[in-house]
Design a protein around this motif. Structure first.
Motif, short mmCIF file in Angstrom:
data_model
loop_
_atom_site.label_atom_id
_atom_site.label_comp_id
_atom_site.label_asym_id
_atom_site.label_seq_id
_atom_site.Cartn_x
_atom_site.Cartn_y
_atom_site.Cartn_z
N VAL A 74 -7.33 -29.38 -25.73
CA VAL A 74 -8.68 -28.86 -25.93
C VAL A 74 -8.87 -27.61 -25.07
O VAL A 74 -8.46 -27.59 -23.91
CB VAL A 74 -9.76 -29.90 -25.58
CG1 VAL A 74 -11.14 -29.40 -26.02
CG2 VAL A 74 -9.46 -31.25 -26.20
N PHE A 103 -7.85 -21.36 -33.34
CA PHE A 103 -8.10 -22.18 -34.53
C PHE A 103 -6.87 -22.22 -35.42
O PHE A 103 -6.46 -23.29 -35.89
CB PHE A 103 -9.29 -21.60 -35.31
CG PHE A 103 -9.58 -22.33 -36.59
CD1 PHE A 103 -10.31 -23.51 -36.59
CD2 PHE A 103 -9.12 -21.84 -37.81
CE1 PHE A 103 -10.57 -24.18 -37.78
CE2 PHE A 103 -9.37 -22.51 -38.99
CZ PHE A 103 -10.10 -23.69 -38.97
N TYR A 107 -5.72 -25.74 -32.10
CA TYR A 107 -6.38 -26.25 -30.90
C TYR A 107 -7.78 -26.76 -31.22
O TYR A 107 -8.45 -26.25 -32.12
CB TYR A 107 -6.51 -25.15 -29.84
CG TYR A 107 -5.20 -24.74 -29.21
CD1 TYR A 107 -4.67 -25.47 -28.16
CD2 TYR A 107 -4.50 -23.64 -29.68
CE1 TYR A 107 -3.46 -25.09 -27.57
CE2 TYR A 107 -3.30 -23.26 -29.12
CZ TYR A 107 -2.78 -23.99 -28.06
OH TYR A 107 -1.58 -23.62 -27.50
N LYS A 108 -8.22 -27.76 -30.47
CA LYS A 108 -9.62 -28.15 -30.48
C LYS A 108 -10.35 -27.19 -29.53
O LYS A 108 -9.85 -26.90 -28.44
CB LYS A 108 -9.81 -29.58 -29.99
CG LYS A 108 -9.19 -30.64 -30.89
CD LYS A 108 -9.38 -32.03 -30.29
CE LYS A 108 -8.71 -33.09 -31.12
NZ LYS A 108 -8.84 -34.44 -30.51
N ASP A 216 -14.66 -27.67 -32.51
CA ASP A 216 -14.24 -26.83 -33.60
C ASP A 216 -12.73 -26.92 -33.71
O ASP A 216 -12.01 -26.69 -32.73
CB ASP A 216 -14.64 -25.37 -33.35
CG ASP A 216 -16.15 -25.18 -33.30
OD1 ASP A 216 -16.83 -25.81 -34.13
OD2 ASP A 216 -16.63 -24.41 -32.46
N CYS A 217 -12.24 -27.27 -34.88
CA CYS A 217 -10.80 -27.37 -35.06
C CYS A 217 -10.48 -27.45 -36.56
O CYS A 217 -11.37 -27.67 -37.38
CB CYS A 217 -10.23 -28.60 -34.34
SG CYS A 217 -10.91 -30.17 -34.90
N ARG A 218 -9.23 -27.29 -36.87
CA ARG A 218 -8.78 -27.43 -38.24
C ARG A 218 -8.85 -28.89 -38.64
O ARG A 218 -8.31 -29.75 -37.94
CB ARG A 218 -7.34 -26.91 -38.38
CG ARG A 218 -6.91 -26.65 -39.80
CD ARG A 218 -5.51 -26.04 -39.81
NE ARG A 218 -5.48 -24.71 -39.26
CZ ARG A 218 -5.84 -23.61 -39.94
NH1 ARG A 218 -6.28 -23.71 -41.16
NH2 ARG A 218 -5.75 -22.42 -39.37
#
Length: 219
Positions: A74, A103, A107-108, A216-218
């Motif tokens: 993170v 992103f 990564y978060k 926010d992440c994939r």
């Protein structure tokens, strides 16, 4: 879990990372300076004349940032400071490039406003670099044993940027602890109301409390 905190700017970004299970023995940092005398193992010096344009400079910084965060799960970045003046649009564009690459790499991420991480770390959302540094040193006295960091000019870049990055990562660490149940939110309200206010904060654009907010992440 390895996490990172990034205080990004066009000239002197501060980067820190650590393993949340052992902050003291895993804490490390990186920063940048255009003052040669501050160059050291983790402080990289540069000159603007090294690049033909701003795009080359951005690529150079981006490479070092991505190398630094490797292995982290993170990453927290300082969100835009709407009270700032100067190259705010250039800084915003630079941060956007870093976010997009993080992103893309999976990564978060979370962007933490300056007042939020300063309030959690120092109990004062308007804390300046002096207050932030002093509070970190007081709360984490082992950091004084880092000779390289302590040899830098106090309250000035690059040391101050590293301390801001520490504050960002520390606030992320607290969010993760709350998510994992290591911080009792109800008890925190009694023990430290200002920190409770940070972790339970909502906004017009985000009704979820800060500690519950997804990264926010994939997907």
């Amino acid at each position: 879990m390895w996490i990172a905190g990034l205080d990004l700017s066009m000239n002197c970004s501060g980067l820190v990372k650590w393993d949340t299970d052992d902050i003291e023995n895993t804490f490390t940092f990186k920063s940048f300076t255009n003052t040669l005398k501050w160059e050291s193992e983790h402080i990289i010096s540069y000159h603007d004349e090294d690049w033909k344009n701003q795009y080359e400079k951005t690529e150079w910084f981006l490479k070092h940032i991505l190398d630094f965060v490797k292995g982290c799960e993170v990453v927290a970045l300082e969100d835009h400071s709407y009270d700032s003046t100067g190259l705010v649009f250039d800084i915003g564009a630079f941060i956007g490039v870093v976010k997009q690459e993080l992103f893309r790499l999976g990564y978060k991420m979370i962007a933490i406003p300056p007042k939020t991480h300063k309030k959690y770390t120092t109990l004062n959302g308007n804390a300046d670099k002096c207050i932030t540094t002093d509070r970190i040193v007081a709360n984490f006295p082992w950091i004084k044993n880092d000779r390289e960091l302590m040899a830098l000019k106090e309250y000035k870049s690059p040391q101050a940027d590293i301390m801001d990055a520490f504050s960002i990562a520390y606030t992320l660490n607290a969010k993760l602890d709350a998510m994992d149940g290591k911080i009792d939110i109800k008890k925190l309200k009694v023990d430290n109301k200002k920190r409770w206010e940070v972790l339970t904060a909502t906004s017009d654009s985000n009704k979820e409390q800060f500690w519950e907010r997804p990264f926010d992440c994939r997907r």
